[in-house]
Each structure stands twice: as structure tokens, then as C-alpha cells.
Design a protein around this motif. Structure first.
Motif: not given
Length: 390
Positions: A7-13, A42-44, A296-300, A367-372
Motif C-alpha cells: 500500500x502506498x500513500x504520500x511516500x515519494x521519499x 497527493x504528492x509525487x 526534491x525527494x530527499x528525506x531531509x 545521475x540521481x541521489x537515493x532518497x536518504x
């Protein structure tokens, strides 16, 4: 054999790492399908899920479903009902599996033909005892003392779960254990004492945010589960009263722990606007959006003071893509610079000289960063997690 339900809800990060942990399984062949139910985010979240599925299109077992927000239990139930696998493997959108998770549980349930429910925990704290290995059968009294296992560690036979009624969609707190404890009626509630999952990624501590952060409602959910065990005839009235008193003590302990942790970690929140992110960009119209999304999706994200994008004389549509992205994301603190083509080093240097942050974080446009990524590096430079080797 296994249908994975997420299940997924507002978990873009976090959802990217969650899905990735499924693909990293050592026995991926045991997984028939991965069903992701977007519960009205409602997020990405939707964009990230679809991008991940497209990036891994060689793996055709992903099934994505969107529904209007109905709650985590309704989302789980929907995934379970449409699942084709004999067994259901639960996974939440902010938890991850370790690589051997499915393989180890498969080995256990194939050796125990009558087993229909299996979770994991390490160490295995059953009642007041600690187990460091093996498979333990949990009793109703032990479950009252400690609510185990955690949801993303659970696998169960689908037909038995459906016959037991699945998750109560009217409940939002303690609904997982409320469903799991029904397997006690089938005399099949087992725990594998091994470290197979990682909980609450993107959080400094469990119950920092999300449903689990509402300690009083979680407490009421646990009390209700104990009452339901009594109503099922699995514990006595005397034991019920004892456990309700015990639950009050546990709630006070959790409340005190939460307060102390927040007080002791004030410095963690003082890292506001610490990093300037520098992104040199040259003819990267197809990749720059994903690079920016990963920031944008960084946890901090609160640690990021600014994102400086230096367009090094691109001759394609890179400039237009960047300008449109900035227009679509006005809260992202982006600074856009353009220059004649001088090379990537010159572009980086220009961004660094323009930066206002205490620290520089480098990212290339393909390149991309992992969320954390930023969170983990902040923890280390703030004085935690450094190992001295002598």
C-alpha cells in the motif's frame, strides 16, 4: 508462489527504495507479482512508482493500481483479493526487505507444511524471553505482552487470510495485529528469529511520523486487540485485566522515550539550510528532470539551502526543460545560471562560488541521489556514525 502487496500513500521519499528492495531479493523467482496500491496519494508517489516500473520494464511482475484514499487496510485488502499467488508477502511503503528475506521464509514454510503464517524479528523477543535463532510458535499470552511481528516481515497463505476476514477497514491503529492474531485460531502463529527487514526508512526513530506517531491511538488499538483475544476465548478475563494494566505502563514508557528523544536531538533539526547543491548541465534534456527530482525527494530536504543549476552552453532543449521545471516547482529554492560552454569543471566552480551554503553537495545532470543521501551524510558530518580504524 508469493504475491507482494504494497500500500502506498504520500511516500515519494521512500517508495523507490522499497520497490528496489524487492528486486534485490536473492530468490526473485519465487515472487509471482508485486501489487502496488496507490491509496490516493497527493504528492509525487505515482510518478516515482511509474518511473521505477518503466526503468525496470524487464521485470514484468509489477502491477500498479490507483484508488481514491480509503486507508491502508482497504489498500492491503484490495491487493490481497486480486493476488494470484498462493502466499501473500506484505510490505509497507517506508520499510525495506533485506536481500535474503523471501528466500529464508520460503525455506522455512516448505519444511513446515502445516504453517500458514510466518513473520520475523531479530532478536526474537517472545514474552519476556529473547531468542537469537530458530522458529518460535507464539501463544496468545505472549502476543499480549509484545505485539509481533512487524507487518513487512509477514507472509501468510492467501486462502486462510481471506477466510479469516483480512484487515478491518474501519480501524486505523493496531489493525495489523488485529488481523494477524486471528491466525492463533488456526494454531499457526510463527516467528523466524532472523534480521530480514529494515523499518521506518527516512525516519530518525520509529514513530517519528505517520500513523505510528500517534501514541495514544496506537495505545488504544493495542488495548482493543487484547479485548478481541478475550472475545475469541484465547485469554482469560483475569489475564485481560492484567494486560490492560501492563499496556498502560508500556504507553507511559513510550511517551517518556519519545519526549526524551526529541529533547536530546534538537541539534538534528538545527541543520537547516546547510547544503548548496551544484548541478552542471550540458545537453541533458532527457535526464535533468530525474536528477532534480532526486534532490526534491530527499528525506531531509530541509537541509538543502539552494540548488544551483549551471547550464554550460547546452545546444539542445536543456534550458527550456530546466526553466519549466523551476516554474512547476517554485518552492524548490533553485538558482539557474547560464554561461557559454567552458566545460564541466568551470561550471561547477561557478556554482560553488555562487553558493551560500556551509557545505557543497555535487550532483551531475545524468545521475540521481537515493532518497536518504543527504540525511546520511549530515548524520556523519554532525558527529555520528564515523568509525575510526587503527
Amino acid at each position: 508462489m508469493f504475491s507482494v502487496v504494497i500500500p502506498a500513500f504520500n511516500c515519494e521519499k521512500t517508495i523507490y527504495r522499497v520497490m528496489e528492495s524487492v528486486l534485490y531479493q536473492t530468490r526473485l523467482d519465487l515472487i509471482d507479482e508485486v501489487i502496488i496500491i496507490n491509496d490516493g496519494s497527493t504528492d509525487n508517489t505515482e510518478i516515482i512508482i511509474k518511473d521505477f516500473i518503466q526503468e525496470n520494464d524487464r521485470y514484468e511482475q509489477f502491477i500498479y493500481i490507483y484508488q481514491e484514499n480509503q486507508g491502508v487496510s482497504a489498500a492491503r485488502n484490495k491487493g490481497i483479493r486480486i493476488a494470484k499467488g498462493e502466499w501473500i508477502a506484505l510490505l509497507d511503503s517506508d520499510d525495506i526487505w533485506k536481500k535474503g528475506k523471501i528466500e529464508r521464509q520460503y525455506e522455512v514454510i516448505t519444511k513446515n507444511k502445516n504453517m500458514i503464517f510466518l513473520g520475523s524479528s531479530y532478536p526474537g523477543l517472545i514474552g519476556f524471553k529473547k531468542y537469537l535463532s530458530g522458529v518460535i510458535k507464539v501463544t496468545p499470552k505472549q502476543l499480549c505482552i509484545r505485539n509481533i511481528p512487524s507487518t513487512p516481515s509477514v507472509v501468510f497463505r492467501k486462502d486462510d487470510g481471506v477466510n479469516l476476514g483480512l484487515f478491518n477497514e474501519e480501524r486505523r491503529y493496531g489493525e495489523d495485529i488485529a488481523f494477524f492474531q486471528k491466525f492463533l485460531l488456526r494454531d499457526s502463529y510463527y516467528l523466524l528469529c532472523e534480521d530480514l527487514i529494515e523499518l521506518s526508512i527516512g525516519k530518525k526513530y520509529f514513530a517519528e511520523s505517520g500513523l505510528s506517531s500517534n501514541l495514544i491511538k496506537m495505545h488504544k488499538g493495542r488495548k482493543q486487540n487484547t479485548i478481541e483475544l478475550f472475545n475469541m476465548g484465547l485469554i482469560s478475563g483475569r489475564f485481560l485485566i492484567l494486560m490492560q494494566m501492563f499496556n498502560e505502563i508500556k504507553y507511559l514508557r513510550r511517551k517518556v522515550f519519545s519526549i526524551i528523544y526529541k529533547l536530546w536531538n534538537r541539534d538534528y533539526k538545527r541543520g537547516d539550510k546547510m547544503f548548496s547543491v551544484i548541478i552542471p548541465a550540458y545537453n541533458c534534456e532527457e535526464t535533468i528532470t530525474k536528477s532534480l527530482d532526486s534532490v526534491k525527494n530527499q528525506t531531509r530536504y530541509d537541509l538543502i539551502k539552494e540548488i544551483i543549476i549551471v547550464n554550460d552552453g547546452s545546444t539542445d532543449e536543456t534550458g527550456k526543460v530546466i526553466e519549466q521545471y523551476i516554474s512547476d516547482n517554485p518552492d524548490m529554492k533553485c538558482i539557474y545560471m547560464q554561461q557559454e560552454n567552458h566545460g564541466v569543471s568551470y561550471a561547477r566552480n561557478q556554482g560553488i562560488m555562487r553558493a551560500n551554503g556551509k557545505w557543497i553537495a555535487l550532483l551531475d545532470a545524468d545521475d540521481v541521489w537515493l532518497p536518504d543521501k543527504i540525511e546520511r551524510q549530515f548524520e556523519i558530518i554532525s558527529g555520528g556514525g564515523v568509525i575510526s580504524v587503527s
